[in-house]
Design a protein around this motif. Structure first.
Motif, PDB file in Angstrom:
ATOM      1  N   PRO A 147      -8.562 -25.427 -14.885  1.00 36.99           N
ATOM      2  CA  PRO A 147      -7.452 -24.922 -14.083  1.00 36.99           C
ATOM      3  C   PRO A 147      -7.356 -25.643 -12.738  1.00 36.99           C
ATOM      4  N   GLY A 148      -6.148 -26.003 -12.372  1.00 39.09           N
ATOM      5  CA  GLY A 148      -5.941 -26.852 -11.214  1.00 39.09           C
ATOM      6  C   GLY A 148      -6.276 -26.186  -9.894  1.00 39.09           C
ATOM      7  N   ARG A 149      -7.068 -26.886  -9.111  1.00 38.36           N
ATOM      8  CA  ARG A 149      -7.376 -26.508  -7.734  1.00 38.36           C
ATOM      9  C   ARG A 149      -7.296 -27.782  -6.892  1.00 38.36           C
ATOM     10  N   ILE A 150      -7.454 -27.654  -5.599  1.00 43.72           N
ATOM     11  CA  ILE A 150      -7.423 -28.816  -4.724  1.00 43.72           C
ATOM     12  C   ILE A 150      -8.829 -29.418  -4.630  1.00 43.72           C
ATOM     13  N   LYS A 151      -8.948 -30.677  -5.016  1.00 48.70           N
ATOM     14  CA  LYS A 151     -10.232 -31.371  -4.945  1.00 48.70           C
ATOM     15  C   LYS A 151     -10.363 -32.158  -3.642  1.00 48.70           C
ATOM     16  N   ALA A 152      -9.271 -32.809  -3.237  1.00 50.40           N
ATOM     17  CA  ALA A 152      -9.292 -33.608  -2.003  1.00 50.40           C
ATOM     18  C   ALA A 152      -7.908 -33.564  -1.372  1.00 50.40           C
ATOM     19  N   ASP A 153      -7.883 -33.569  -0.055  1.00 48.13           N
ATOM     20  CA  ASP A 153      -6.632 -33.525   0.705  1.00 48.13           C
ATOM     21  C   ASP A 153      -6.814 -34.494   1.869  1.00 48.13           C
ATOM     22  N   MET A 154      -6.098 -35.612   1.823  1.00 47.52           N
ATOM     23  CA  MET A 154      -6.374 -36.663   2.802  1.00 47.52           C
ATOM     24  C   MET A 154      -5.096 -37.259   3.385  1.00 47.52           C
ATOM     25  N   PRO A 155      -5.084 -37.530   4.682  1.00 46.58           N
ATOM     26  CA  PRO A 155      -3.952 -38.250   5.276  1.00 46.58           C
ATOM     27  C   PRO A 155      -4.024 -39.725   4.916  1.00 46.58           C
ATOM     28  N   ILE A 156      -2.866 -40.361   4.771  1.00 48.36           N
ATOM     29  CA  ILE A 156      -2.806 -41.801   4.536  1.00 48.36           C
ATOM     30  C   ILE A 156      -2.218 -42.429   5.796  1.00 48.36           C
ATOM     31  N   ARG A 157      -3.054 -43.084   6.563  1.00 52.90           N
ATOM     32  CA  ARG A 157      -2.644 -43.565   7.887  1.00 52.90           C
ATOM     33  C   ARG A 157      -2.346 -45.062   7.900  1.00 52.90           C
ATOM     34  N   LEU A 158      -2.127 -45.647   6.738  1.00 50.11           N
ATOM     35  CA  LEU A 158      -1.804 -47.060   6.688  1.00 50.11           C
ATOM     36  C   LEU A 158      -0.409 -47.298   7.262  1.00 50.11           C
ATOM     37  N   ALA A 159      -0.264 -48.375   8.026  1.00 48.86           N
ATOM     38  CA  ALA A 159       1.038 -48.712   8.604  1.00 48.86           C
ATOM     39  C   ALA A 159       2.015 -49.079   7.490  1.00 48.86           C
ATOM     40  N   ARG A 160       3.292 -48.782   7.719  1.00 49.75           N
ATOM     41  CA  ARG A 160       4.347 -49.151   6.777  1.00 49.75           C
ATOM     42  C   ARG A 160       5.079 -50.372   7.300  1.00 49.75           C
ATOM     43  N   PRO A 161       5.543 -51.280   6.402  1.00 47.66           N
ATOM     44  CA  PRO A 161       5.349 -51.287   4.951  1.00 47.66           C
ATOM     45  C   PRO A 161       3.900 -51.596   4.598  1.00 47.66           C
ATOM     46  N   ARG A 162       3.436 -51.087   3.474  1.00 50.89           N
ATOM     47  CA  ARG A 162       2.028 -51.158   3.115  1.00 50.89           C
ATOM     48  C   ARG A 162       1.735 -52.341   2.204  1.00 50.89           C
ATOM     49  N   ASP A 163       0.545 -52.883   2.393  1.00 52.54           N
ATOM     50  CA  ASP A 163       0.103 -54.067   1.657  1.00 52.54           C
ATOM     51  C   ASP A 163      -0.971 -53.642   0.654  1.00 52.54           C
ATOM     52  N   SER A 164      -0.628 -53.685  -0.641  1.00 51.64           N
ATOM     53  CA  SER A 164      -1.564 -53.235  -1.672  1.00 51.64           C
ATOM     54  C   SER A 164      -2.766 -54.161  -1.829  1.00 51.64           C
ATOM     55  N   ALA A 165      -2.739 -55.317  -1.173  1.00 54.15           N
ATOM     56  CA  ALA A 165      -3.866 -56.251  -1.244  1.00 54.15           C
ATOM     57  C   ALA A 165      -4.804 -56.119  -0.048  1.00 54.15           C
ATOM     58  N   SER A 166      -4.487 -55.243   0.887  1.00 48.75           N
ATOM     59  CA  SER A 166      -5.310 -55.131   2.102  1.00 48.75           C
ATOM     60  C   SER A 166      -6.631 -54.428   1.797  1.00 48.75           C
ATOM     61  N   ASP A 167      -7.621 -54.649   2.644  1.00 48.56           N
ATOM     62  CA  ASP A 167      -8.928 -54.009   2.473  1.00 48.56           C
ATOM     63  C   ASP A 167      -8.811 -52.487   2.561  1.00 48.56           C
ATOM     64  N   GLU A 168      -7.976 -52.011   3.484  1.00 43.01           N
ATOM     65  CA  GLU A 168      -7.825 -50.560   3.656  1.00 43.01           C
ATOM     66  C   GLU A 168      -7.219 -49.927   2.402  1.00 43.01           C
ATOM     67  N   PHE A 169      -6.219 -50.595   1.843  1.00 43.14           N
ATOM     68  CA  PHE A 169      -5.577 -50.092   0.627  1.00 43.14           C
ATOM     69  C   PHE A 169      -6.581 -50.069  -0.523  1.00 43.14           C
ATOM     70  N   ASN A 170      -7.329 -51.133  -0.687  1.00 42.77           N
ATOM     71  CA  ASN A 170      -8.311 -51.223  -1.772  1.00 42.77           C
ATOM     72  C   ASN A 170      -9.402 -50.174  -1.623  1.00 42.77           C
ATOM     73  N   HIS A 171      -9.804 -49.891  -0.375  1.00 46.71           N
ATOM     74  CA  HIS A 171     -10.822 -48.863  -0.150  1.00 46.71           C
ATOM     75  C   HIS A 171     -10.304 -47.493  -0.571  1.00 46.71           C
ATOM     76  N   LEU A 172      -9.067 -47.190  -0.202  1.00 46.82           N
ATOM     77  CA  LEU A 172      -8.461 -45.917  -0.613  1.00 46.82           C
ATOM     78  C   LEU A 172      -8.325 -45.841  -2.127  1.00 46.82           C
ATOM     79  N   ARG A 173      -7.903 -46.945  -2.725  1.00 48.02           N
ATOM     80  CA  ARG A 173      -7.748 -46.983  -4.185  1.00 48.02           C
ATOM     81  C   ARG A 173      -9.062 -46.640  -4.878  1.00 48.02           C
ATOM     82  N   LYS A 174     -10.153 -47.236  -4.421  1.00 47.97           N
ATOM     83  CA  LYS A 174     -11.458 -46.980  -5.042  1.00 47.97           C
ATOM     84  C   LYS A 174     -11.883 -45.524  -4.834  1.00 47.97           C
ATOM     85  N   THR A 175     -11.691 -45.008  -3.632  1.00 46.42           N
ATOM     86  CA  THR A 175     -12.080 -43.631  -3.335  1.00 46.42           C
ATOM     87  C   THR A 175     -11.344 -42.651  -4.242  1.00 46.42           C
ATOM     88  N   ILE A 176     -10.044 -42.845  -4.368  1.00 48.71           N
ATOM     89  CA  ILE A 176      -9.233 -41.925  -5.165  1.00 48.71           C
ATOM     90  C   ILE A 176      -9.509 -42.100  -6.654  1.00 48.71           C
TER      91      ILE A 176
END
Length: 257
Positions: A211-240
């Motif tokens: 049954p669905g509950r909240i596992k993680a709730d996180m702000p995404i503070r990357l500047a827009r427009p976002r670069d999917s190749a950036s280190d910050e983006f990749n770190h978030l991708r791995k975490t999620i």
């Protein structure tokens, strides 16, 4: 408008075959926030949207919109589905005008409002085209315009780009963010794509398996427009990715290397 889920539970069916889709879930989507929800299949993501829209009622708990209990659908909330759901016998323009027509808006005013959104969505040359004459991406632009022309305070989106190719999906995501930045409506957006969620959201929620509950709730503070190749983006991708992998495969948190 803020949306609040207060200790909601949703149960489908009856014993012994009942399914608990959501259990004791509490979540607030702040006014003007773009929130994306991720989670394993069947975790109740779409059920949350349907409860926010008023199309489903919680078994227990309360859903509020702008402090008022949600008891049914309302013009202050607009919902967009994965399926384009356009009327094949209506042109692009008349599909966009449909909600305005139902509300009794004059023909002149309907056209003025539809023309604005045809321009915003880059569809002005196709105002009189029918859905079968348009690509999938163009059809979904019409669906978005049909939603926004009615000026709902809250946008509820259930994987609206899932059936599109990657390039079109990215382009429509960028278009949606651009429109959202103009008037900062509240957006609750369900997706299975981690990259899409990071690219769009300014807050991201990961749900547990059913049954669905909240596992993680996180702000995404990357500047827009976002670069999917950036280190910050990749770190978030791995975490999620790790968070969702634990839920899909039932890996305990302490087993995370």
């Amino acid at each position: 408008m803020p949306i609040e889920f207060d200790t909601v539970q949703k149960v489908f069916g009856k014993p012994p075959s009942q399914v608990i889709a959501l259990d004791g879930l509490s979540l607030t989507v702040n006014d003007g926030e773009f929130m994306c929800i991720l989670g394993p299949s069947g975790c109740g993501k779409s059920t949350l949207l349907f409860m926010a829209s008023g199309l489903e009622k919680p078994t227990c708990g309360i859903v509020r919109n702008d402090g008022k209990t949600v008891t049914g659908p309302g013009a202050d909330r607009g919902m967009l589905f994965q399926q384009f759901a356009l009327f094949p016998w209506r042109s692009a323009r008349r599909n966009i005008e449909f909600g305005l027509e139902i509300r009794g808006i004059s023909a002149e005013e309907r056209w003025n409002r539809a023309r604005k959104w045809l321009d915003i969505m880059g569809l002005a040359p196709f105002a009189n085209a029918y859905p079968h004459q348009l690509s999938g991406g163009m059809q979904q632009r019409i669906a978005i315009a049909r939603l926004l022309v009615n000026e709902p305070e809250v946008l509820l989106m259930d994987e609206p780009f899932a059936s599109l190719d990657a390039q079109t999906r990215t382009a429509l995501g960028e278009e949606l963010v651009r429109v959202w930045q103009q008037d900062q409506r509240t957006v609750l957006f369900v997706t299975h794509s981690i990259d899409e969620a990071i690219m769009l959201a300014d807050r991201l929620v990961v749900m547990t398996r059913r049954p669905g509950r909240i596992k993680a709730d996180m702000p995404i503070r990357l500047a827009r427009p976002r670069d999917s190749a950036s280190d910050e983006f990749n770190h978030l991708r791995k975490t999620i990715t790790d968070l969702i992998r634990h839920e899909v495969h039932g890996i305990p948190e302490e087993a995370n290397p």
